[in-house]
Design an enzyme around this catalytic site. Structure first.
Site, PDB file in Angstrom:
ATOM      1  N   HIS A   1      -3.037  -4.651   0.327  1.00  0.00           N
ATOM      2  CA  HIS A   1      -2.488  -5.766  -0.448  1.00  0.00           C
ATOM      3  C   HIS A   1      -3.533  -6.618  -1.161  1.00  0.00           C
ATOM      4  O   HIS A   1      -4.730  -6.437  -1.011  1.00  0.00           O
ATOM      5  CB  HIS A   1      -1.594  -6.635   0.429  1.00  0.00           C
ATOM      6  CG  HIS A   1      -2.334  -7.390   1.497  1.00  0.00           C
ATOM      7  ND1 HIS A   1      -1.843  -7.481   2.766  1.00  0.00           N
ATOM      8  CD2 HIS A   1      -3.488  -8.067   1.498  1.00  0.00           C
ATOM      9  CE1 HIS A   1      -2.676  -8.212   3.486  1.00  0.00           C
ATOM     10  NE2 HIS A   1      -3.677  -8.577   2.757  1.00  0.00           N
TER      11      HIS A   1
ATOM     12  N   CYS B   1       2.684  -3.742  -1.460  1.00  0.00           N
ATOM     13  CA  CYS B   1       3.412  -4.359  -0.347  1.00  0.00           C
ATOM     14  C   CYS B   1       4.917  -4.427  -0.614  1.00  0.00           C
ATOM     15  O   CYS B   1       5.565  -3.406  -0.719  1.00  0.00           O
ATOM     16  CB  CYS B   1       2.886  -5.757  -0.076  1.00  0.00           C
ATOM     17  SG  CYS B   1       1.594  -5.757   1.103  1.00  0.00           S
TER      18      CYS B   1
END
Lengths: 452, 242
Positions: free
Chosen positions: B193, B92
């Site tokens: 993520h 991310c």
């Protein structure tokens, strides 16, 4: 069509909704009415002689609202969205139903709050806390805080704010407003030894330095100060002192208010419920209750549905606990871990929209603390295997983990195999499913009956 | 005991999506095989330790800004470490920081460390949802990778760079080119993520193998019982495909 006729039609749908078994009519009437009359909340709210009070927070809004209701009603007649319908549609549905109420008492979703507050112009607004929750739906915490700040600037001067001083992000909102009551805990004896892993808002909102804490009570809530810019927790108008945690049974504390200090024994566990009680007490005092009413209302309180319910499952005593984000779940775990006996757990993890589609958050929950006490655990829900895997990496012995995606079968398993007390931890929609099952077996009341 | 050494960069700033889950998986999968494991957190202002695997997680925009200047200090060292075989997993926000820059909506720019030739520009909407990828990191048959993405940034890889995987379901780097993440030697970046490694144990093991190689203790990794992991992966893939 005349406004009253639209309201009447919307009201009729609530009865229809219940009669056809679709639910309690807690959102549909409001949704229909708002579709044909976008300013319906504004118009209906003018009928409330004492205006309305609104509670928002990531955690505790349902419980806080129910506590405030327990204090205020009777004598006041309340309009409440007590069944968790906390968007504009739920508020409108409550107003449609309770047209002769004295006071509107509403819990409102943190993302929906600015819109609802603009419609209601509440006399009192409670800002409880901001934790990471459903990032897929709400975005980052700062985003919500920014919207709350803008909302506060637009509120009429007459609206009184009641805020959690222990949450630095909440305390950064509406600081300049005059009618502002701050609540918080003041008892370092119950502080955590260190910050929990999933703590949010550790960095100064003003300058970015790391906050220094004289005491951390829960997540990032505590007696904070910024060593760099000097910002610090506002001084408390309402405080809880001499706090005594009594396991799963209760928590006692001295409630210190501008109207006097009184001892309270809350029949609910956990520090998070002390925060809820402070918020409810502040709201009730502001709405005209006396300090004795506050104590009586809190001491006769019973938890909102699914938040902390004791249930008999065949031969097994069970406790149903809602867990929906790391901060709340960690408090539940801290409370359970306080009793070292071995435990049977059911953990129900769903990933429906109301739970958050993203289940990453379970990795921020300190299941490690509970692992040594787990006798057996049944994982269920749409993400049952994911939950089982999380517990495996929390060092629960894999042989003690059962994965049973079907919630009904999982409950049967716990009911037939558990020894002693079983703890049922469930995300929001899983909690509704569980309650539905228990309700069908006659073990709990339908949620809208209880909430009303 | 010789151990795999992991440096967890900015664990207090870059931890929005349960990044701790990835570290826990690396640690357990080493421990279950009697491979030593050490993890060192690296905070703002601290020195970069010598490590076999560097982990960078995701953060809120504000947190990412707070560490962007600090990580710039480490750009040269990290590049040297990677050149000598150290592995990197960046997720991310951490993934965006690997590149040259992140350009926000107002044209404001956050500098990255330029470890990998990629750039990121903010889009007007967030790309949110379950993802499924097909990856083949070592030329073998494609492996499935599942998880969740939630990002406003649109990342474009430089010419000659390969994505981590091909998007089967979801948006990936930019919603246009069908690629997700980046794979360059021992460096992996991705928008998938938080608990990326638990549901994708093959990727965890690939990273462990890279780190062991670099630590000078290469070995064939013993098989583990991944029944729960693979069931969680199967369920996640089924949900993503709906």
């Amino acid at each position: 069509m005349l406004f009253q006729a639209k309201v009447g039609l919307a009201r009729a749908t609530a009865a229809l909704s219940r009669a056809t078994g679709r639910g309690g009519g807690t959102t549909l009437p409001g949704r229909l009415l708002l579709a044909v009359q976008p300013d319906a909340i504004d118009r209906l709210a003018t009928g409330l002689r004492r205006g309305s009070a609104v509670i928002s927070a990531t955690n505790g809004k349902t419980t806080t609202a129910k506590m405030a209701a327990s204090i205020l009603s009777p004598p006041l007649r309340l309009s409440r969205n007590g069944a968790g319908a906390n968007l504009a549609s739920g508020v409108a549905s409550a107003l449609i139903r309770d047209h002769d109420a004295d006071l509107g008492l509403f819990e409102v979703d943190e993302a929906a709050l600015p819109g609802v507050a603009a419609s209601l112009s509440p006399r009192t607004l409670v800002l409880g806390n901001l934790f990471r929750d459903q990032l897929d739906r709400y975005g980052e915490l700062e985003l919500i805080a920014g919207r709350w700040r803008a909302m506060c600037e637009a509120l009429p001067g007459g609206t009184a704010l009641i805020s959690n001083a222990d949450d630095p992000l909440v305390a950064s909102i509406g600081r300049e407003r005059e009618r502002h009551t701050w609540f918080g805990l003041d008892d370092p004896a119950v502080a955590l030894a260190e910050m929990q892993h999933a703590s949010d808002s550790k960095w100064c909102v003003r300058c970015g330095a790391r906050y220094a804490y004289r005491a951390v009570y829960l997540g990032h809530l505590g007696d904070w100060a910024c060593p760099s810019c000097g910002d610090a927790r506002p001084s408390l108008d309402l405080a809880a002192r001499d706090i005594r945690l009594e396991g799963l049974d209760a928590v006692s504390f001295r409630l210190c208010t501008p109207s006097g200090d009184v001892p309270v024994r809350l029949p609910l566990p956990g520090l998070y419920n002390v925060y809820n009680a402070l918020a409810a007490a502040a709201l009730a005092l502001r709405a005209g209750a006396g300090i004795d009413d506050v104590v009586a209302g809190l001491e006769r309180f019973s938890a909102a549905f699914g938040r902390f319910e004791r249930i008999r499952l065949g031969d097994v005593d069970a406790v149903l606990l809602l867990v929906k984000n790391p901060a709340g779940a960690n408090e539940v775990i801290r409370t359970l871990a306080g009793d070292a006996r071995r435990k049977t757990l059911l953990v129900a993890l769903n990933d429906r929209i109301a739970d958050g589609r993203d289940v990453s958050w379970i990795w921020d929950v300190d299941f490690e603390r509970l692992a040594p006490q787990v006798d057996r655990v049944v994982c269920t829900g749409t993400r049952a295997a994911e939950m089982g895997m999380r517990l495996k990496y929390a060092d629960v012995d894999a042989g003690r983990i059962q994965v049973e995606p079907d919630v009904g079968a999982a409950v049967d398993r716990v009911a037939s195999e558990a020894a002693g007390t079983a703890y049922l931890l469930a995300t929001y929609t899983a909690m509704l499913q569980l309650r539905g099952l228990l309700e069908a077996r006659g073990l709990v009341a339908p949620y809208w009956q209880e909430a009303a | 005991m010789t151990a795999v050494r992991v440096a967890h960069l900015y664990p207090e700033h870059l931890n929005i999506y349960a990044d701790r889950g990835n570290i826990a998986v690396l640690e357990h999968r080493c421990r279950w095989r009697d491979i030593g494991f050490e993890v060192t957190g690296v905070g703002v202002g601290e020195a970069l330790p010598d490590a076999d695997l560097y982990y960078l997680g995701g953060g809120q925009d504000r947190d990412q800004m707070l560490i962007a200047d600090d990580i710039a200090r480490h750009a040269g060292t990290l590049a040297e470490q990677v050149a000598s075989g150290a592995a990197v997993l960046a997720v991310c926000g951490g993934y965006q920081l690997l590149g040259h820059y992140y350009r926000g909506h107002q044209g404001d720019e956050m500098r990255g460390i330029g470890l990998v030739d990629l750039v990121t520009e903010a889009g007007s909407t967030r790309m949110i949802g379950n993802v499924v990828l097909e990856c083949s990191l070592d030329g073998g048959p494609p492996r499935r990778l599942v998880g969740f993405e939630n990002h406003a940034g649109r990342t474009t890889l430089g010419p000659g760079l390969s994505p981590l995987g091909r998007v089967v379901s979801g948006n990936g780097n930019n919603g246009r080119d069908g690629g997700e993440g980046v794979h360059a030697g021992s460096v992996v970046g991705t928008y998938v993520h938080g608990p990326l490694l638990p549901k994708n144990p093959w990727l965890a093991d690939w990273l462990i193998a890279q780190a062991l190689e670099r630590a000078g203790i290469p070995q064939a990794l013993a098989e583990l019982d991944d029944a729960l992991e693979l069931e969680a992966q199967r369920v996640a893939a089924r949900i993503a495909d709906r």
